[in-house]
Motif scaffolding. Sequence first.
Motif, PDB file in Angstrom:
ATOM      1  N   LEU A 479      -3.820  10.062  54.338  1.00 32.92           N
ATOM      2  CA  LEU A 479      -4.152  11.468  54.562  1.00 32.92           C
ATOM      3  C   LEU A 479      -3.550  12.062  55.830  1.00 32.92           C
ATOM      4  O   LEU A 479      -3.120  13.219  55.827  1.00 32.92           O
ATOM      5  CB  LEU A 479      -5.669  11.647  54.581  1.00 32.92           C
ATOM      6  N   PHE A 480      -3.562  11.334  56.933  1.00 34.44           N
ATOM      7  CA  PHE A 480      -3.032  11.907  58.166  1.00 34.44           C
ATOM      8  C   PHE A 480      -1.555  12.253  57.997  1.00 34.44           C
ATOM      9  O   PHE A 480      -0.783  11.488  57.417  1.00 34.44           O
ATOM     10  CB  PHE A 480      -3.182  10.928  59.335  1.00 34.44           C
ATOM     11  N   ARG A 481      -1.167  13.424  58.524  1.00 34.82           N
ATOM     12  CA  ARG A 481       0.228  13.827  58.469  1.00 34.82           C
ATOM     13  C   ARG A 481       1.054  13.010  59.468  1.00 34.82           C
ATOM     14  O   ARG A 481       0.555  12.594  60.507  1.00 34.82           O
ATOM     15  CB  ARG A 481       0.378  15.313  58.805  1.00 34.82           C
ATOM     16  N   ARG A 482       2.343  12.866  59.156  1.00 36.70           N
ATOM     17  CA  ARG A 482       3.249  12.218  60.098  1.00 36.70           C
ATOM     18  C   ARG A 482       3.495  13.136  61.287  1.00 36.70           C
ATOM     19  O   ARG A 482       3.317  14.340  61.210  1.00 36.70           O
ATOM     20  CB  ARG A 482       4.574  11.869  59.427  1.00 36.70           C
ATOM     21  N   MET A 483       3.942  12.565  62.390  1.00 35.02           N
ATOM     22  CA  MET A 483       4.246  13.350  63.585  1.00 35.02           C
ATOM     23  C   MET A 483       5.308  14.396  63.258  1.00 35.02           C
ATOM     24  O   MET A 483       6.307  14.111  62.606  1.00 35.02           O
ATOM     25  CB  MET A 483       4.743  12.429  64.704  1.00 35.02           C
ATOM     26  N   GLY A 484       5.031  15.635  63.709  1.00 30.31           N
ATOM     27  CA  GLY A 484       5.993  16.696  63.479  1.00 30.31           C
ATOM     28  C   GLY A 484       5.850  17.403  62.150  1.00 30.31           C
ATOM     29  O   GLY A 484       6.589  18.332  61.859  1.00 30.31           O
ATOM     30  N   HIS A 485       4.876  16.969  61.321  1.00 28.32           N
ATOM     31  CA  HIS A 485       4.668  17.593  60.014  1.00 28.32           C
ATOM     32  C   HIS A 485       3.348  18.355  60.029  1.00 28.32           C
ATOM     33  O   HIS A 485       2.283  17.806  59.756  1.00 28.32           O
ATOM     34  CB  HIS A 485       4.644  16.533  58.904  1.00 28.32           C
ATOM     35  N   GLY A 486       3.420  19.644  60.372  1.00 30.88           N
ATOM     36  CA  GLY A 486       2.203  20.445  60.390  1.00 30.88           C
ATOM     37  C   GLY A 486       1.375  20.187  61.629  1.00 30.88           C
ATOM     38  O   GLY A 486       1.819  19.600  62.607  1.00 30.88           O
ATOM     39  N   LEU A 487       0.130  20.658  61.610  1.00 32.67           N
ATOM     40  CA  LEU A 487      -0.759  20.566  62.757  1.00 32.67           C
ATOM     41  C   LEU A 487      -1.168  19.123  63.000  1.00 32.67           C
ATOM     42  O   LEU A 487      -1.779  18.486  62.161  1.00 32.67           O
ATOM     43  CB  LEU A 487      -2.004  21.423  62.502  1.00 32.67           C
ATOM     44  N   SER A 488      -0.800  18.608  64.147  1.00 29.63           N
ATOM     45  CA  SER A 488      -1.189  17.238  64.491  1.00 29.63           C
ATOM     46  C   SER A 488      -1.156  17.089  65.992  1.00 29.63           C
ATOM     47  O   SER A 488      -0.663  17.945  66.720  1.00 29.63           O
ATOM     48  CB  SER A 488      -0.243  16.220  63.841  1.00 29.63           C
ATOM     49  N   LEU A 489      -1.673  15.959  66.470  1.00 36.43           N
ATOM     50  CA  LEU A 489      -1.697  15.717  67.905  1.00 36.43           C
ATOM     51  C   LEU A 489      -0.299  15.549  68.471  1.00 36.43           C
ATOM     52  O   LEU A 489      -0.087  15.636  69.673  1.00 36.43           O
ATOM     53  CB  LEU A 489      -2.526  14.452  68.203  1.00 36.43           C
ATOM     54  N   ALA A 490       0.669  15.305  67.619  1.00 36.89           N
ATOM     55  CA  ALA A 490       2.033  15.125  68.087  1.00 36.89           C
ATOM     56  C   ALA A 490       2.641  16.431  68.564  1.00 36.89           C
ATOM     57  O   ALA A 490       3.535  16.455  69.395  1.00 36.89           O
ATOM     58  CB  ALA A 490       2.898  14.541  66.972  1.00 36.89           C
ATOM     59  N   ASN A 491       2.157  17.546  68.009  1.00 38.51           N
ATOM     60  CA  ASN A 491       2.677  18.843  68.410  1.00 38.51           C
ATOM     61  C   ASN A 491       1.866  19.353  69.593  1.00 38.51           C
ATOM     62  O   ASN A 491       0.760  19.848  69.433  1.00 38.51           O
ATOM     63  CB  ASN A 491       2.570  19.841  67.247  1.00 38.51           C
ATOM     64  N   ALA A 492       2.418  19.222  70.755  1.00 32.62           N
ATOM     65  CA  ALA A 492       1.659  19.524  71.962  1.00 32.62           C
ATOM     66  C   ALA A 492       1.233  20.980  72.021  1.00 32.62           C
ATOM     67  O   ALA A 492       0.136  21.317  72.424  1.00 32.62           O
ATOM     68  CB  ALA A 492       2.476  19.178  73.199  1.00 32.62           C
ATOM     69  N   HIS A 493       2.113  21.897  71.596  1.00 33.81           N
ATOM     70  CA  HIS A 493       1.786  23.315  71.660  1.00 33.81           C
ATOM     71  C   HIS A 493       1.476  23.797  70.258  1.00 33.81           C
ATOM     72  O   HIS A 493       2.348  23.968  69.433  1.00 33.81           O
ATOM     73  CB  HIS A 493       2.953  24.102  72.245  1.00 33.81           C
ATOM     74  N   THR A 494       0.220  24.016  70.005  1.00 36.33           N
ATOM     75  CA  THR A 494      -0.224  24.404  68.680  1.00 36.33           C
ATOM     76  C   THR A 494      -0.869  25.768  68.740  1.00 36.33           C
ATOM     77  O   THR A 494      -1.029  26.383  69.790  1.00 36.33           O
ATOM     78  CB  THR A 494      -1.262  23.399  68.143  1.00 36.33           C
ATOM     79  N   ALA A 495      -1.326  26.184  67.569  1.00 36.17           N
ATOM     80  CA  ALA A 495      -2.052  27.452  67.527  1.00 36.17           C
ATOM     81  C   ALA A 495      -3.295  27.421  68.386  1.00 36.17           C
ATOM     82  O   ALA A 495      -3.754  28.428  68.887  1.00 36.17           O
ATOM     83  CB  ALA A 495      -2.406  27.785  66.076  1.00 36.17           C
ATOM     84  N   ALA A 496      -3.831  26.218  68.553  1.00 35.45           N
ATOM     85  CA  ALA A 496      -5.044  26.100  69.364  1.00 35.45           C
ATOM     86  C   ALA A 496      -4.780  26.459  70.807  1.00 35.45           C
ATOM     87  O   ALA A 496      -5.676  26.898  71.528  1.00 35.45           O
ATOM     88  CB  ALA A 496      -5.594  24.678  69.270  1.00 35.45           C
ATOM     89  N   ASP A 497      -3.552  26.269  71.258  1.00 38.88           N
ATOM     90  CA  ASP A 497      -3.209  26.531  72.649  1.00 38.88           C
ATOM     91  C   ASP A 497      -2.503  27.852  72.827  1.00 38.88           C
ATOM     92  O   ASP A 497      -2.246  28.291  73.937  1.00 38.88           O
ATOM     93  CB  ASP A 497      -2.332  25.402  73.200  1.00 38.88           C
ATOM     94  N   ALA A 498      -2.128  28.491  71.720  1.00 43.35           N
ATOM     95  CA  ALA A 498      -1.392  29.733  71.824  1.00 43.35           C
ATOM     96  C   ALA A 498      -2.301  30.952  71.944  1.00 43.35           C
ATOM     97  O   ALA A 498      -1.894  31.987  72.417  1.00 43.35           O
ATOM     98  CB  ALA A 498      -0.491  29.898  70.609  1.00 43.35           C
TER      99      ALA A 498
END
Length: 504
Positions: A479-498
């Motif tokens: 279920l977990f997405r791979r790094m760089g595929h959609g919202l994940s902890l790998a994407n440091a700047h997300t909508a949560a931080d924008a």
Amino acid sequence: MPKTIQAPSTATSTPVPHSRRWWTLSVVALAQLMVVLDSTVVNIALPAAQADLGFSNGDRQWIITAYSLAFASLLLLGGRLSDLIGRKRTFIIGLIGFAVASALGGASDSFGWLVAARALQGAFGALLAPTALAVLTTTFTIPKERARAFGVFGAIAGAGGAVGLLLGGFLTEYFDWRWNLYINVFIAIVGVIGAAIFVDHLQRTGPRPKLDIPGTILVSAALFGLVFGFSNAETDGWDSPLTWGMLAGAVVLLVAFVLWQRKAAHPLLPLAIVLDRNRGAAYLSVMIAGAGMFGIFLFVTYYLQVSLGFTPMQTGFSFLPMIAMLVLAAQLSTNIFVPRFGPKIMVPFGMSLGVIGMILLTNLNLDSTYAANVLPPLLILGFAMGSIMPASMQTATLGVDRQFAGVASAMVNTSQQVGGSIGTALLNTLAATAAADYVAAHLPATAEVAAQAAVNSYAVAYWWGAGFFAVGGIIAALLFRRMGHGLSLANAHTAADADPVVAH
């Protein structure tokens, strides 16, 4: 004036950190520890409380069940209330209410009084726990600092049960069982002072959202039925009509809740929150890890005290190395491994370690020693939980619209509580059946046969616990997405931080 922390709106900008964020983390961590350890701290005090108040063996389970029923059934309501009336206000109300309920429980002079106090504790715990996580979610906006904060929070969530065993043993052995409840008053006082100083109040903009009353009633009743059904299975067995009636009713109510959320104008839990692949995987991982963890505490505690003859204090200290390993793993995971590998790698890795640790526990027997046979699997399981919980908790609340941060955080606690209830009921039932079968096959039922039957029943529970972790590892890997595929902890700047970050 309430303090508002405004983050830049571009993904390439550096968010402005909350000026008192680390003090806020200390306050939130203290509150979380109080709530989590209270699910186990009373366990060790039960025999002394039973002797003092004179209630029966059949009644004593209600001291635990009253807390878990109120806590689990009201978690989503508590999380949503924090979104509606403000996190600082909700947090302080939860702390004060928990302290008052604890004081009433400590002063109990009857069984009914104690059960009512424990239920009240659970109700205020349901208000406090999701609010604490929501405060953390909206306070830490720098990705690396957010990971570090969730590492601390995840370690506390995983280790709180073991800390409760240690504290419960100490207070019961050297003071009085009532101090297992009174201690919360002092913790809460420190928490209230800290919250008043360090937690900022939300400056609301726009119209006040409305509470989804039908959704609240449906999901609260469903969670009550679910936890009660599994708790009843533990005491009355799986063939009890009440067990299946409550579980069936819970399923019907959950279906009704989902259908209502699809059309509600102000849904209690927007389905998009749980239907996101990453968040869904995170909630499932927390639930499965919770089921396995409660099994560890339950049966290893029985084994150490009944089979090896440890005192309550010795039993509590026996879990300390596990706690230390959990904290170490949580910090390594959040600061090094999760940013590099993401939850898709780290959570299945932790689940795999859980399988190994559980299998090692199946080798315990009446001649085993703590250092050689118990300590190694506990260390492995500590590292496993430290790998699973922080990554799952971060992912579960990442990218959620800020107005729903409380209810999204409540889903984390709900998952852990439901997982613990299922794990405890299912594993205890399986263990009891295995013990009875062993005695029946080795008549006459001497003391030696009974002792061996107990150890054999624990092994059955550990094998099933290993199965829980194995299933959890497969689900997380899929279920977990791979790094760089959609919202994940790998994407440091997300909508949560924008978006603008409002400190609560």
